[in-house]
Scaffold this motif. Structure first.
Motif, PDB file in Angstrom:
ATOM      1  N   ALA A 115       4.984  29.044 -51.821  1.00 26.36           N
ATOM      2  CA  ALA A 115       4.017  28.797 -50.743  1.00 26.36           C
ATOM      3  C   ALA A 115       3.357  30.107 -50.335  1.00 26.36           C
ATOM      4  O   ALA A 115       3.672  30.675 -49.287  1.00 26.36           O
ATOM      5  N   PRO A 116       2.430  30.646 -51.130  1.00 24.05           N
ATOM      6  CA  PRO A 116       1.753  31.897 -50.750  1.00 24.05           C
ATOM      7  C   PRO A 116       0.853  31.689 -49.544  1.00 24.05           C
ATOM      8  O   PRO A 116       0.112  30.705 -49.465  1.00 24.05           O
ATOM      9  N   SER A 117       0.898  32.617 -48.588  1.00 24.36           N
ATOM     10  CA  SER A 117       0.125  32.441 -47.349  1.00 24.36           C
ATOM     11  C   SER A 117      -0.389  33.743 -46.763  1.00 24.36           C
ATOM     12  O   SER A 117      -0.878  33.741 -45.628  1.00 24.36           O
ATOM     13  N   LEU A 118      -0.305  34.844 -47.452  1.00 23.57           N
ATOM     14  CA  LEU A 118      -0.796  36.104 -46.895  1.00 23.57           C
ATOM     15  C   LEU A 118      -2.311  36.094 -46.731  1.00 23.57           C
ATOM     16  O   LEU A 118      -2.838  36.715 -45.799  1.00 23.57           O
ATOM     17  N   THR A 119      -3.015  35.398 -47.590  1.00 22.41           N
ATOM     18  CA  THR A 119      -4.471  35.329 -47.457  1.00 22.41           C
ATOM     19  C   THR A 119      -4.865  34.653 -46.154  1.00 22.41           C
ATOM     20  O   THR A 119      -5.748  35.121 -45.433  1.00 22.41           O
ATOM     21  N   GLN A 120      -4.199  33.552 -45.816  1.00 25.69           N
ATOM     22  CA  GLN A 120      -4.501  32.855 -44.565  1.00 25.69           C
ATOM     23  C   GLN A 120      -4.020  33.647 -43.363  1.00 25.69           C
ATOM     24  O   GLN A 120      -4.673  33.657 -42.321  1.00 25.69           O
ATOM     25  N   LEU A 121      -2.885  34.312 -43.481  1.00 28.83           N
ATOM     26  CA  LEU A 121      -2.362  35.071 -42.342  1.00 28.83           C
ATOM     27  C   LEU A 121      -3.295  36.204 -41.948  1.00 28.83           C
ATOM     28  O   LEU A 121      -3.473  36.482 -40.753  1.00 28.83           O
ATOM     29  N   LEU A 122      -3.916  36.843 -42.916  1.00 26.89           N
ATOM     30  CA  LEU A 122      -4.800  37.972 -42.649  1.00 26.89           C
ATOM     31  C   LEU A 122      -6.258  37.561 -42.501  1.00 26.89           C
ATOM     32  O   LEU A 122      -7.132  38.427 -42.405  1.00 26.89           O
ATOM     33  N   GLY A 123      -6.545  36.255 -42.497  1.00 28.96           N
ATOM     34  CA  GLY A 123      -7.906  35.777 -42.265  1.00 28.96           C
ATOM     35  C   GLY A 123      -8.885  36.132 -43.354  1.00 28.96           C
ATOM     36  O   GLY A 123     -10.061  36.382 -43.073  1.00 28.96           O
TER      37      GLY A 123
ATOM     38  N   MET B 177      -4.559  33.997 -35.053  1.00 28.18           N
ATOM     39  CA  MET B 177      -5.945  33.657 -34.766  1.00 28.18           C
ATOM     40  C   MET B 177      -6.882  34.833 -35.038  1.00 28.18           C
ATOM     41  O   MET B 177      -8.017  34.645 -35.480  1.00 28.18           O
ATOM     42  N   GLU B 178      -6.415  36.048 -34.806  1.00 24.93           N
ATOM     43  CA  GLU B 178      -7.245  37.234 -35.048  1.00 24.93           C
ATOM     44  C   GLU B 178      -7.223  37.688 -36.499  1.00 24.93           C
ATOM     45  O   GLU B 178      -8.030  38.531 -36.890  1.00 24.93           O
ATOM     46  N   GLY B 179      -6.290  37.156 -37.301  1.00 24.96           N
ATOM     47  CA  GLY B 179      -6.215  37.562 -38.697  1.00 24.96           C
ATOM     48  C   GLY B 179      -5.704  38.979 -38.890  1.00 24.96           C
ATOM     49  O   GLY B 179      -6.120  39.661 -39.825  1.00 24.96           O
ATOM     50  N   ARG B 180      -4.767  39.409 -38.041  1.00 22.71           N
ATOM     51  CA  ARG B 180      -4.209  40.750 -38.141  1.00 22.71           C
ATOM     52  C   ARG B 180      -2.695  40.673 -38.033  1.00 22.71           C
ATOM     53  O   ARG B 180      -2.136  39.692 -37.537  1.00 22.71           O
ATOM     54  N   SER B 181      -2.035  41.729 -38.482  1.00 23.07           N
ATOM     55  CA  SER B 181      -0.583  41.782 -38.364  1.00 23.07           C
ATOM     56  C   SER B 181      -0.192  42.095 -36.928  1.00 23.07           C
ATOM     57  O   SER B 181      -1.021  42.519 -36.106  1.00 23.07           O
ATOM     58  N   VAL B 182       1.079  41.916 -36.634  1.00 26.07           N
ATOM     59  CA  VAL B 182       1.555  42.117 -35.264  1.00 26.07           C
ATOM     60  C   VAL B 182       1.441  43.589 -34.871  1.00 26.07           C
ATOM     61  O   VAL B 182       1.060  43.904 -33.729  1.00 26.07           O
ATOM     62  N   LEU B 183       1.751  44.496 -35.771  1.00 29.36           N
ATOM     63  CA  LEU B 183       1.683  45.919 -35.444  1.00 29.36           C
ATOM     64  C   LEU B 183       0.258  46.426 -35.329  1.00 29.36           C
ATOM     65  O   LEU B 183       0.032  47.532 -34.839  1.00 29.36           O
TER      66      LEU B 183
ATOM     67  N   ARG C  70      -4.226  47.593 -48.528  1.00 34.27           N
ATOM     68  CA  ARG C  70      -4.899  46.730 -49.496  1.00 34.27           C
ATOM     69  C   ARG C  70      -3.975  45.585 -49.881  1.00 34.27           C
ATOM     70  O   ARG C  70      -2.743  45.702 -49.796  1.00 34.27           O
ATOM     71  N   LEU C  71      -4.581  44.501 -50.321  1.00 35.99           N
ATOM     72  CA  LEU C  71      -3.842  43.268 -50.613  1.00 35.99           C
ATOM     73  C   LEU C  71      -4.103  42.839 -52.042  1.00 35.99           C
ATOM     74  O   LEU C  71      -5.244  42.859 -52.516  1.00 35.99           O
TER      75      LEU C  71
ATOM     76  N   THR D 210       5.173  37.153 -42.079  1.00 38.77           N
ATOM     77  CA  THR D 210       4.859  37.940 -40.884  1.00 38.77           C
ATOM     78  C   THR D 210       5.512  39.309 -40.942  1.00 38.77           C
ATOM     79  O   THR D 210       4.899  40.331 -40.612  1.00 38.77           O
ATOM     80  N   VAL D 211       6.772  39.357 -41.378  1.00 39.17           N
ATOM     81  CA  VAL D 211       7.483  40.631 -41.488  1.00 39.17           C
ATOM     82  C   VAL D 211       6.863  41.496 -42.578  1.00 39.17           C
ATOM     83  O   VAL D 211       6.700  42.717 -42.403  1.00 39.17           O
ATOM     84  N   ALA D 212       6.482  40.906 -43.703  1.00 41.93           N
ATOM     85  CA  ALA D 212       5.880  41.686 -44.788  1.00 41.93           C
ATOM     86  C   ALA D 212       4.549  42.299 -44.360  1.00 41.93           C
ATOM     87  O   ALA D 212       4.264  43.466 -44.657  1.00 41.93           O
ATOM     88  N   ALA D 213       3.717  41.524 -43.654  1.00 38.90           N
ATOM     89  CA  ALA D 213       2.437  42.064 -43.184  1.00 38.90           C
ATOM     90  C   ALA D 213       2.648  43.193 -42.183  1.00 38.90           C
ATOM     91  O   ALA D 213       1.908  44.188 -42.194  1.00 38.90           O
ATOM     92  N   ALA D 214       3.652  43.061 -41.315  1.00 42.47           N
ATOM     93  CA  ALA D 214       3.926  44.122 -40.345  1.00 42.47           C
ATOM     94  C   ALA D 214       4.439  45.383 -41.035  1.00 42.47           C
ATOM     95  O   ALA D 214       4.077  46.507 -40.655  1.00 42.47           O
TER      96      ALA D 214
END
Length: 569
Positions: A240-248, A433-439, A285-286, A218-222
């Motif tokens: 445990a990679p999870s950035l793909t799921q975090l960003l939808g 749920m929206e697949g976006r970062s907090v910021l 970009r990811l 979460t911090v890295a995406a923000a």
């Protein structure tokens, strides 16, 4: 002590006859000890100590940077032979590169230069003369005792090697300078990747922390969405990679593994990297990570610095999310392969900013303090360290959670400057749920404002706090306006309901509400000379003409309806 003999050379080439004859020429100071058929034989001969120099073709049996890294760990260095079109791709591998079209004499001359640089002149020979003049050599020979025959032969070979003139190089030969560190030793892989780049490198941020899922992703995406300029977000978590799921995003093949394979063979460039990067938002970009933890060997430590260097050339900031916990980068004594934590260890040493994220509960604070105590020696980051405590809440840290966490870290870990993130589960779940970062989704929330402060600490030029504050004021103003509209809406609605008649279940109009004005009665029927068919005179006339004719019965309430002037529904 017996002087060393000629240096052993390992050949890993397809057609090596001419180079073999040039190296085995008397007086060259080198001798071919093994003509290898595949990389397994090459590594076996290197680990057995048969030779210290090697001439390897870039098209030789799946050669990549990990093989060169294992050769370096075995104490073998040498020369790469590559086609003219591929020389540029292999220049950052750490070994000098020569064209396959170069004459055998030029290859031998380049290998002699490498051998002279590999051992400090006059070499490890203890009986070498202090001067290079023949008189000094003769004087030392007469004063010393007669060495064994083998020693004399070895000394003669070394004398021939030192006295041998460097063969004339063809006009087309243009050797590339070898990257060295300030101390004179071969540069590390990260330093070579930095030296090889012609453009200015962007910033590198590594997000790390202890075990327990404290919120590193979460911090890295923000951070990637808040830092100024273009950013590349990399999921380098091998556990445990999870950035793909975090960003939808759809889970596809690993772009990071693809980049690592291309870099291992010298095929990664800016155009190829741009094709495998996935756009997330404008300027973001990811580089997707591995699908399973068992695939960590697909990220060789020898090739990853080239991947980081290309990302830093392509964006102003590169944010890397790595696995948490202790790092094991020990080299295996049998295979000379580094441990699974070697990539993370190299990132921590080369990062500009290291963000260490811990949880805001007693267990998370204890793990964070233990991790900070272990950051000594080789694993200590060279860049700036930012400590972040996430999910700070009163239910786990007391009535004043932020003060309690700060006091505990200052007392037991001597950590005074800490960024505290509140426990805002509702905002985090909505962003997930929206697949976006907090910021991006909720910059004005309490968690968004705290993350914006962290972004400004990493890069003060980003201005994330000002944007989050402006967005927060706008959100509060919209909420206040919506609340005022909600308070006014019920009164207007009741007035409209009282004014309009309501419909019953059968569609008939109900009686007006109490207090409503009574509608005017309809006008009475007009009396004319012609009698209505329902009157008494009309019925008498009909009966006189036709006694059998049916007579219409008057409505029983007709008189009452005329008297009251109202019609019943």
């Amino acid at each position: 002590m017996t002087p060393p003999g000629p240096r052993g050379v390992l050949l890993a080439l397809g057609d090596d006859a001419d180079i073999l004859r040039a190296i085995d020429t008397p007086g060259s100071g080198m001798r071919v000890v093994r003509r290898c058929a595949d990389t397994a034989e090459l590594l076996g001969a290197a680990m057995a100590g048969l030779g210290t120099l090697a001439v390897v073709g870039t098209d030789f049996d799946e050669l990549d940077r990990s093989v060169l890294d294992r050769l370096n760990r075995a104490g073998v260095t040498g020369l790469l032979l590559a086609p003219n079109g591929d020389r540029k791709h292999w220049e950052s591998a750490g070994w000098p590169v020569e064209s396959t079209a170069a004459p055998a004499a030029a290859v031998c001359a380049r290998l002699q230069l490498i051998a002279r640089g590999h051992t400090s002149s006059p070499g490890p020979r203890p009986d070498a003369p202090t001067t290079a003049t023949p008189a000094a050599a003769a004087a030392s020979t007469t004063t010393a005792s007669a060495p064994p025959a083998g020693a004399v032969a070895a000394a003669d070979l070394w004398e021939e090697f030192d006295a041998a003139p460097t063969p004339a190089l063809p006009p087309s030969f243009s050797p590339q300078p070898e990257a060295v560190s300030p101390a004179g030793a071969p540069a590390t892989a990260h330093a070579r990747a930095t030296v090889a780049g012609d453009t200015e490198l962007g910033g590198l941020v590594v997000v790390w922390g202890p075990h327990g899922a404290p919120g590193r992703t979460t911090v890295a995406a923000a951070l990637a969405s808040g830092l100024a300029g273009d950013t590349i977000l990399i999921d380098a978590d091998i556990e445990a990679p999870s950035l793909t799921q975090l960003l939808g995003l759809p889970e596809d093949s690993s772009a990071l593994a693809t980049a690592a394979r291309l870099a291992s063979r010298g095929r990664l460039d800016a155009e190829t990297l741009d094709r495998i990067l996935i756009p997330v938002s404008e300027g973001r970009r990811l580089l997707t990570g591995l699908g399973r933890p068992g695939r960590w060997r697909e990220l060789p430590p020898a090739a990853m610095p080239e991947v980081w260097a290309h990302c830093r050339r392509a964006a102003a900031w590169t944010v890397v999310d790595v696995a948490g916990g202790q790092i094991d980068d020990a080299v295996d004594d049998f295979t000379l392969e580094p441990g699974r934590g070697a990539v993370t260890a190299d990132l921590l040493r080369s990062a500009d900013v290291v963000v260490i994220v811990g949880a805001g509960d007693p267990i998370g604070v204890r793990r964070l303090l233990q991790l900070m105590d272990d950051l000594d020696g080789d694993l200590r980051p060279n860049g700036r360290v930012e400590v972040v405590v996430n999910r700070v809440r009163a239910s786990a840290a007391g009535p004043s959670p932020q003060r309690a966490v700060r006091e505990a870290l200052a007392r037991f870990g001597d950590l005074e400057d800490v960024v505290v993130l509140p426990d805002d589960a509702q905002t985090a779940d909505r962003c997930l749920m929206e697949g976006r970062s907090v910021l991006e989704a909720a910059p004005g929330s309490p968690l968004g404002r705290a993350l914006a402060e962290l972004v400004d600490r990493v890069d003060p030029r980003s201005g994330a706090s000002a944007r989050a504050g402006h967005t927060g004021r706008g959100v509060r103003l919209r909420r206040l306006t919506s609340r005022l509209r909600t308070q006014r809406r019920p009164k207007a609605t009741s007035e409209r309901v009282a004014a309009a008649p309501s419909a019953g279940p059968t569609g008939a109009v109900s009686s007006p509400a109490v207090g409503a004005p009574t509608p005017a009665p309809p006008p009475p029927p007009e009396e004319g000379p012609v009698a209505a068919p329902g009157t008494v005179a009309a019925r008498s006339a009909i009966a006189a003409v036709d006694p059998q004719a049916p007579l219409a019965r008057p409505a029983p309430d007709g008189s009452a309806r005329r008297r009251s002037g109202r019609h019943r529904a």
